[in-house]
Design an enzyme around this catalytic site. Structure first.
Site, PDB file in Angstrom:
ATOM      1  N   GLU A  65       0.110 -13.381   1.843  1.00  0.00           N
ATOM      2  CA  GLU A  65      -0.994 -12.948   0.524  1.00  0.00           C
ATOM      3  C   GLU A  65      -0.099 -13.969  -0.689  1.00  0.00           C
ATOM      4  O   GLU A  65      -0.812 -14.730  -1.409  1.00  0.00           O
ATOM      5  CB  GLU A  65      -1.061 -11.556  -0.086  1.00  0.00           C
ATOM      6  CG  GLU A  65      -2.097 -10.895   0.701  1.00  0.00           C
ATOM      7  CD  GLU A  65      -2.550  -9.562   0.115  1.00  0.00           C
ATOM      8  OE1 GLU A  65      -3.100  -8.833   0.702  1.00  0.00           O
ATOM      9  OE2 GLU A  65      -1.852  -9.282  -0.906  1.00  0.00           O
ATOM     10  N   GLY A  67       0.734  -1.034  -0.022  1.00  0.00           N
ATOM     11  CA  GLY A  67       0.079  -0.032   0.004  1.00  0.00           C
ATOM     12  C   GLY A  67       0.775   1.131  -0.011  1.00  0.00           C
ATOM     13  O   GLY A  67       0.533   2.147  -0.835  1.00  0.00           O
ATOM     14  N   GLU A  68       1.806   1.373   0.875  1.00  0.00           N
ATOM     15  CA  GLU A  68       2.695   2.342   0.993  1.00  0.00           C
ATOM     16  C   GLU A  68       3.331   2.915  -0.386  1.00  0.00           C
ATOM     17  O   GLU A  68       3.765   4.121  -0.428  1.00  0.00           O
ATOM     18  CB  GLU A  68       3.673   2.605   2.051  1.00  0.00           C
ATOM     19  CG  GLU A  68       4.722   1.583   1.867  1.00  0.00           C
ATOM     20  CD  GLU A  68       5.773   1.638   3.102  1.00  0.00           C
ATOM     21  OE1 GLU A  68       6.953   1.496   2.987  1.00  0.00           O
ATOM     22  OE2 GLU A  68       5.065   1.429   4.564  1.00  0.00           O
ATOM     23  N   ARG A 101      -0.422   2.161  -3.725  1.00  0.00           N
ATOM     24  CA  ARG A 101      -1.843   2.464  -3.483  1.00  0.00           C
ATOM     25  C   ARG A 101      -2.459   3.441  -4.334  1.00  0.00           C
ATOM     26  O   ARG A 101      -3.491   3.379  -5.035  1.00  0.00           O
ATOM     27  CB  ARG A 101      -2.048   2.127  -2.052  1.00  0.00           C
ATOM     28  CG  ARG A 101      -3.808   2.451  -2.118  1.00  0.00           C
ATOM     29  CD  ARG A 101      -4.224   2.413  -0.301  1.00  0.00           C
ATOM     30  NE  ARG A 101      -3.757   1.355   0.484  1.00  0.00           N
ATOM     31  CZ  ARG A 101      -4.210   0.419   0.487  1.00  0.00           C
ATOM     32  NH1 ARG A 101      -5.563  -0.002  -0.076  1.00  0.00           N
ATOM     33  NH2 ARG A 101      -3.979  -0.737   1.335  1.00  0.00           N
ATOM     34  N   GLY A 120      -1.317  -6.430  12.115  1.00  0.00           N
ATOM     35  CA  GLY A 120      -1.161  -7.485  12.312  1.00  0.00           C
ATOM     36  C   GLY A 120      -0.319  -8.352  11.539  1.00  0.00           C
ATOM     37  O   GLY A 120       0.104  -7.930  10.454  1.00  0.00           O
TER      38      GLY A 120
END
Length: 427
Positions: A109, A43-44, A47, A75
């Site tokens: 993931e 994301g950083e 995104r 988490g």
């Protein structure tokens, strides 16, 4: 050396070819997916930039895409909802960026994505955004720096393996594609995924394998949008997939034209007085007028020259084996409106040369990996073989020597049979 037997001659004990082919239906039921694409990204890094633009482009094309819009997770493990979303996505696009490997969330993931690739036949595509494949493969450079924080963790070995496996997949590298232009790069990815989905959704059996890249190569030669009449030949031996490829290209481009016609099996259909019937077919389909009649081949030529010059068309002529067929159906580029595209398939390259076709594509045999994938779909109804059949599947595919038609027939013939029956058939 391989000896290729024509598929229609293949028989197993006590069963006819027709009965064998009916077995195809047993393996044609595929999983229904909630999403077309799952996006895995850091994301950083991406995104609000690359991934945001890619997500928008996919959705604008009607490709249902999952993108986790939550803030960066604190988490260590991904939740059940995300796991379900990965399982419910037909394709996974993994956007590797400099900090992707710093996130245990991203790495978990990735492990799940690679698991789906192996066990359920889903397909993953790596995108190397601002890192190189070798950096991901060996956890070197920027990726190595990002991964440092995990080297002593329990999951480090599994994460390393997942990174290596993903880097070995076919994908896209921004800096080596379209001169690094991000917008064009995104367009290329979306076009490829769209092609893959079209083949899956449009095919009755859902068994097209290795087709998207071949179609993309043909499309690059056709250059749809260029204001010329372009004739392209597709050549190869029988059973190699010329018709399937030509039809896939034709279906992909036909909606961009005013009229269209695809003439199948020209070689057989043109026998006797068949040429004038094929001319009538072309005229009726392009002009959308079933009342058109053709009294003879010369009459058909005159009508095509007069009527087709005003309409931009894609015209497919499948399995041509004589220059006379081309002279009757597509004699000269001047017969057609600028922007038209003529696609010809043949086993005989000389026919194309005699017709002055400048763009000629060879249809290559399937690679061993593509052959295995196609065979497994017919034999087992999925891309992964049933336990105990992997080695036998490899033997059958090597025998077929990359011929799609032979692979399909063999796969359907062996579907549902025991290991003993497979061994008997191979011997």
């Amino acid at each position: 050396m391989f000896v290729i037997i024509h598929p229609l001659s293949i028989r197993l004990e006590g069963e006819s070819f027709v009965e064998d082919v009916k077995e195809i239906s047993k393996g044609s039921v595929g999983k229904r997916f909630k999403y077309d694409v799952f996006l895995s990204f850091r994301g950083e890094d991406t995104r609000k930039t690359f991934v945001d633009h890619l997500y928008l482009a996919l959705n604008q094309r009607g490709i249902i895409t999952y993108k986790d819009d939550e803030k960066i997770k604190k988490g260590k493990r991904i939740d059940d909802q995300l796991i379900t979303s990965i399982e419910d996505s037909r394709f996974h696009i993994i956007v590797f960026s400099k900090n992707y490997a710093s996130s245990s969330w991203c790495l978990e993931e990735l492990v799940k994505i690679m698991e789906c690739q192996k066990t359920t036949g889903q397909t993953a595509y790596p995108v190397f955004y601002d890192v190189e494949p070798t950096e991901v493969r060996h956890q070197s450079g920027a990726v190595g720096e990002a991964f440092k924080k995990h080297v002593e963790k329990e999951g480090a070995r599994i994460w390393r393996n997942a990174l290596k496996e993903a880097a070995d997949l076919v994908g896209w590298e921004l800096k080596n594609t379209v001169d690094g232009h991000e917008a064009k790069f995104i367009q290329k990815i979306v076009e490829y995924v769209s092609l893959e989905l079209r083949f899956i959704d449009a095919s009755v059996d859902g068994m097209l394998v290795g087709m998207a890249m071949r179609v993309e190569n043909i499309l690059s030669s056709l250059e749809i949008g260029c204001n010329d009449v372009r004739v392209l030949g597709i050549k190869g031996m029988g059973g190699v997939g010329k018709t399937t490829l030509a039809r896939a290209v034709y279906d992909h481009i036909s909606n961009e034209f005013e009229g269209k016609s695809f003439v199948e099996n020209v070689r057989e259909s043109s026998k006797g007085s068949g040429l004038k019937k094929l001319q009538k077919q072309v005229l009726q389909e392009v002009l959308n007028d079933k009342s058109i009649t053709v009294t003879g081949v010369s009459d058909g030529i005159s009508m095509i020259k007069k009527r087709m010059v005003k309409i931009k068309v894609p015209l497919g002529l499948d399995d041509v084996d004589d220059i006379g067929q081309l002279e009757a159906l597509a004699g000269e580029p001047a017969w057609f409106e600028l922007g038209s595209r003529i696609i010809i398939t043949t086993r005989d390259e000389q026919v194309l040369k005699a017709h002055r076709v400048k763009f000629i594509h060879d249809v290559n045999m399937l690679s061993h990996e593509e052959g295995i994938c196609l065979f497994n779909k017919y034999a087992f109804g999925r891309e992964i073989p049933i336990e105990g059949y992997k080695e036998l599947s490899g033997k059958v595919v090597r025998y077929a020597a990359g011929l799609p038609l032979t692979i399909k027939v063999l796969g359907s013939s062996l579907c549902g049979k025991t290991v003993s029956e497979w061994n008997d058939a191979i011997e």
